[in-house]
Design a protein around this motif. Sequence first.
Motif, PDB file in Angstrom:
ATOM      1  N   MET A   1       0.932  -1.247   0.098  1.00 27.02           N
ATOM      2  CA  MET A   1       0.090  -0.141  -0.082  1.00 27.02           C
ATOM      3  C   MET A   1       0.885   1.132  -0.151  1.00 27.02           C
ATOM      4  O   MET A   1       1.827   1.389   0.803  1.00 27.02           O
ATOM      5  CB  MET A   1      -0.966   0.116   1.275  1.00 27.02           C
ATOM      6  N   ASP A   2       0.559   2.133  -0.946  1.00 26.59           N
ATOM      7  CA  ASP A   2       1.408   3.465  -1.017  1.00 26.59           C
ATOM      8  C   ASP A   2       0.335   4.265  -0.452  1.00 26.59           C
ATOM      9  O   ASP A   2      -0.603   4.814  -1.041  1.00 26.59           O
ATOM     10  CB  ASP A   2       1.494   3.818  -2.500  1.00 26.59           C
ATOM     11  N   GLN A   3       0.714   4.747   0.934  1.00 26.13           N
ATOM     12  CA  GLN A   3      -0.262   5.368   1.652  1.00 26.13           C
ATOM     13  C   GLN A   3      -0.197   6.978   1.431  1.00 26.13           C
ATOM     14  O   GLN A   3      -1.354   7.709   1.600  1.00 26.13           O
ATOM     15  CB  GLN A   3       0.099   5.424   3.113  1.00 26.13           C
ATOM     16  N   GLU A   4       0.621   7.438   0.678  1.00 26.27           N
ATOM     17  CA  GLU A   4       0.638   8.717   0.426  1.00 26.27           C
ATOM     18  C   GLU A   4      -0.042   9.157  -0.902  1.00 26.27           C
ATOM     19  O   GLU A   4      -0.844  10.048  -1.103  1.00 26.27           O
ATOM     20  CB  GLU A   4       2.170   9.286   0.144  1.00 26.27           C
ATOM     21  N   ASN A   5       0.042   8.002  -1.807  1.00 25.91           N
ATOM     22  CA  ASN A   5      -0.926   8.296  -3.031  1.00 25.91           C
ATOM     23  C   ASN A   5      -2.120   7.560  -3.192  1.00 25.91           C
ATOM     24  O   ASN A   5      -2.796   7.674  -4.282  1.00 25.91           O
ATOM     25  CB  ASN A   5       0.409   7.841  -4.275  1.00 25.91           C
ATOM     26  N   SER A   6      -2.474   6.865  -1.972  1.00 28.81           N
ATOM     27  CA  SER A   6      -3.548   5.837  -2.108  1.00 28.81           C
ATOM     28  C   SER A   6      -3.638   5.104  -3.396  1.00 28.81           C
ATOM     29  O   SER A   6      -4.747   4.955  -4.176  1.00 28.81           O
ATOM     30  CB  SER A   6      -4.878   6.547  -1.972  1.00 28.81           C
ATOM     31  N   THR A   7      -2.723   4.306  -3.526  1.00 25.82           N
ATOM     32  CA  THR A   7      -2.521   3.477  -4.686  1.00 25.82           C
ATOM     33  C   THR A   7      -2.054   2.143  -3.941  1.00 25.82           C
ATOM     34  O   THR A   7      -1.465   2.087  -2.720  1.00 25.82           O
ATOM     35  CB  THR A   7      -1.522   3.653  -5.848  1.00 25.82           C
ATOM     36  N   ALA A   8      -2.206   0.990  -4.663  1.00 24.91           N
ATOM     37  CA  ALA A   8      -1.480  -0.456  -3.998  1.00 24.91           C
ATOM     38  C   ALA A   8      -1.449  -1.531  -5.178  1.00 24.91           C
ATOM     39  O   ALA A   8      -1.899  -1.278  -6.325  1.00 24.91           O
ATOM     40  CB  ALA A   8      -2.732  -0.914  -3.103  1.00 24.91           C
ATOM     41  N   LEU A   9      -0.618  -2.378  -4.641  1.00 27.23           N
ATOM     42  CA  LEU A   9      -0.287  -3.390  -5.628  1.00 27.23           C
ATOM     43  C   LEU A   9      -0.791  -5.006  -4.470  1.00 27.23           C
ATOM     44  O   LEU A   9      -0.554  -4.943  -3.663  1.00 27.23           O
ATOM     45  CB  LEU A   9       1.094  -3.561  -5.883  1.00 27.23           C
ATOM     46  N   PHE A  10      -1.410  -5.610  -5.684  1.00 22.81           N
ATOM     47  CA  PHE A  10      -1.971  -6.879  -4.983  1.00 22.81           C
ATOM     48  C   PHE A  10      -1.409  -8.063  -6.051  1.00 22.81           C
ATOM     49  O   PHE A  10      -1.851  -8.048  -6.988  1.00 22.81           O
ATOM     50  CB  PHE A  10      -3.450  -7.024  -4.720  1.00 22.81           C
ATOM     51  N   TRP A  11      -0.521  -9.194  -5.410  1.00 24.03           N
ATOM     52  CA  TRP A  11       0.096 -10.003  -6.506  1.00 24.03           C
ATOM     53  C   TRP A  11      -0.258 -11.471  -5.716  1.00 24.03           C
ATOM     54  O   TRP A  11      -0.091 -11.449  -4.663  1.00 24.03           O
ATOM     55  CB  TRP A  11       1.689  -9.995  -6.509  1.00 24.03           C
ATOM     56  N   VAL A  12      -0.442 -12.314  -6.445  1.00 17.63           N
ATOM     57  CA  VAL A  12      -0.472 -13.814  -6.053  1.00 17.63           C
ATOM     58  C   VAL A  12       0.348 -14.608  -7.103  1.00 17.63           C
ATOM     59  O   VAL A  12       0.304 -14.220  -8.320  1.00 17.63           O
ATOM     60  CB  VAL A  12      -1.819 -14.482  -5.864  1.00 17.63           C
ATOM     61  N   ARG A  13       0.726 -15.616  -6.633  1.00 13.03           N
ATOM     62  CA  ARG A  13       1.570 -16.520  -7.623  1.00 13.03           C
ATOM     63  C   ARG A  13       0.547 -17.126  -8.642  1.00 13.03           C
ATOM     64  O   ARG A  13       0.772 -17.115  -9.904  1.00 13.03           O
ATOM     65  CB  ARG A  13       2.383 -17.615  -7.005  1.00 13.03           C
ATOM     66  N   ASP A  14      -0.695 -17.742  -7.981  1.00 14.35           N
ATOM     67  CA  ASP A  14      -1.697 -18.424  -8.847  1.00 14.35           C
ATOM     68  C   ASP A  14      -3.037 -18.172  -8.467  1.00 14.35           C
ATOM     69  O   ASP A  14      -3.380 -18.491  -7.374  1.00 14.35           O
ATOM     70  CB  ASP A  14      -1.391 -20.100  -8.804  1.00 14.35           C
ATOM     71  N   ALA A  15      -3.859 -17.474  -9.206  1.00 15.52           N
ATOM     72  CA  ALA A  15      -5.274 -17.110  -8.881  1.00 15.52           C
ATOM     73  C   ALA A  15      -5.952 -18.263  -8.451  1.00 15.52           C
ATOM     74  O   ALA A  15      -6.785 -18.139  -7.562  1.00 15.52           O
ATOM     75  CB  ALA A  15      -5.745 -16.303  -9.830  1.00 15.52           C
TER      76      ALA A  15
END
Lengths: 346, 143
Positions: free
Chosen positions: A119-133
């Motif tokens: 979570m980028d708390q300054e810019n209100s953006t985030a990344l979410f990653w999984v190996r295998d859905a």
Amino acid sequence: MNSPSDYYDTLQAVFTSAAVRAGRIVRTYEVGGFSIQLSFAGPALVDRICPGVEHLRICDSGETADFKICLWDSLSTSTSMPPPPWQDRHLRAKGEIPGLSDERIFASFQMGSDALSLMDQENSTALFWVRDAERIPWYETGSPLRYLLHLFYQRKDWQYVHGAAVGYPEAGVLLTGKGGMGKSTTALTCLFSNLGYLGDDYVLLGPGDPPTVHSLYNSAKFTADSENFFPELMPRIANPRKKPGEKSVFFLYPGFKEKLVRSSPLKAILIPRIGPNAEPRLESVSPIEGLKALAPSTLAQLPKTSSTTLRRLGDVVRKVPTYVLHLSPKPRETPPLLESLLRNLI
Amino acid sequence: MALNQNFRINVPKVISETIDGETIIINLESGHYFSLNHSGGQIWNDIQTGHSTEQIFQLTQQRYPRDAAQVPSAVSGFLAALLSEALIGPCETFEISEKLSTPTAPADRPFEIPGLQKYEDMQDLLLLDPIHEVDEMGWPMTK
């Protein structure tokens, strides 16, 4: 190790590469006046993340969304992920990764889904990653992106809580307490009453007096023991070939969309208790009992909580009455009692 | 409990909230939570507001003058319980926040032994890092 911000930028580039390779799919949702944009690299995660929040979908707001999350998996996008920049021992309770977090970035690894969230708390953006859905468990599909939604709304002074909520657009109740005490079953019985449904496991509390309870997920989860109470729902469950011990997951949207309530002024906190009661009844208790039911189970499941989180929950129980809801063995007897309570509290 | 041994609350892992004189304490690391009775909550608040152990003894005796003789052992036992649950820790560089210039008014209720009730039912919910494998790149992988 590079700084958390450098690592975030590295993974953002990995997402961009995955999106170019697999195609970008954008879905936008709205909760409590905040728009949340999900950008997927390819379709694999869409069916794992979106069903639970589909009742909150709005038209895409383009670049103006309040919170933007990029989501991808390595397997379907054929995109390799750089090795984790921490040693195994750095994972703490609730997946917190201290070495990968600073004032701006908060990183966590959610075991079970095996999902990395940044979570980028300054810019209100985030990344979410999984190996295998495909490895995302059904209980996560029912209530996806818990950590990131909690982190975003916490910064707005809202509170993600462990609890079910039912009611009307004019008034709702929060059912809270540890698992197995009847929250989900009580919430589901409302499908067969005049009451609407806001959630069975996690909801959002907005500020105000009274506070407002907001629906986050249209899912319902129930154990094998509760299946007997809802035979008409069994043909609709999303995971009929579930693993032993896994709960059945059922999405109310779109089949029961008329029962879904987006938000309600919170009028009472209920602590369900199963017992040999001839009929369900309510018992007024002190606010601290409400906090004891609400706070520990909420705090145990969320990262980056603090005394501010507890104070926020304390403010909620000070503003609305708390009752113990003594349940009878017949769950469908409960909604009329809740309807009567809400009529008196509106 | 030595009067010259002072304590502080183990923040940030220990958090608390008091409503209408009733207190809940949560240890964010262990998931254990605790409730305090009324006199326990008063002592907890005394620790929070930076009072020395000697001052806490005095304050409690002023609140419950009829039971002043019971106070030293009761308060000592309570502080020992808080210490053993790691809710408070010894404070070597203690600065007394305020002097007790005016006596505290007597409480409007009888003295009760300060008590601490422990709840351990959140252990299952606390998402401790389970035993896991790692993939070829080193990413954790739930079994």
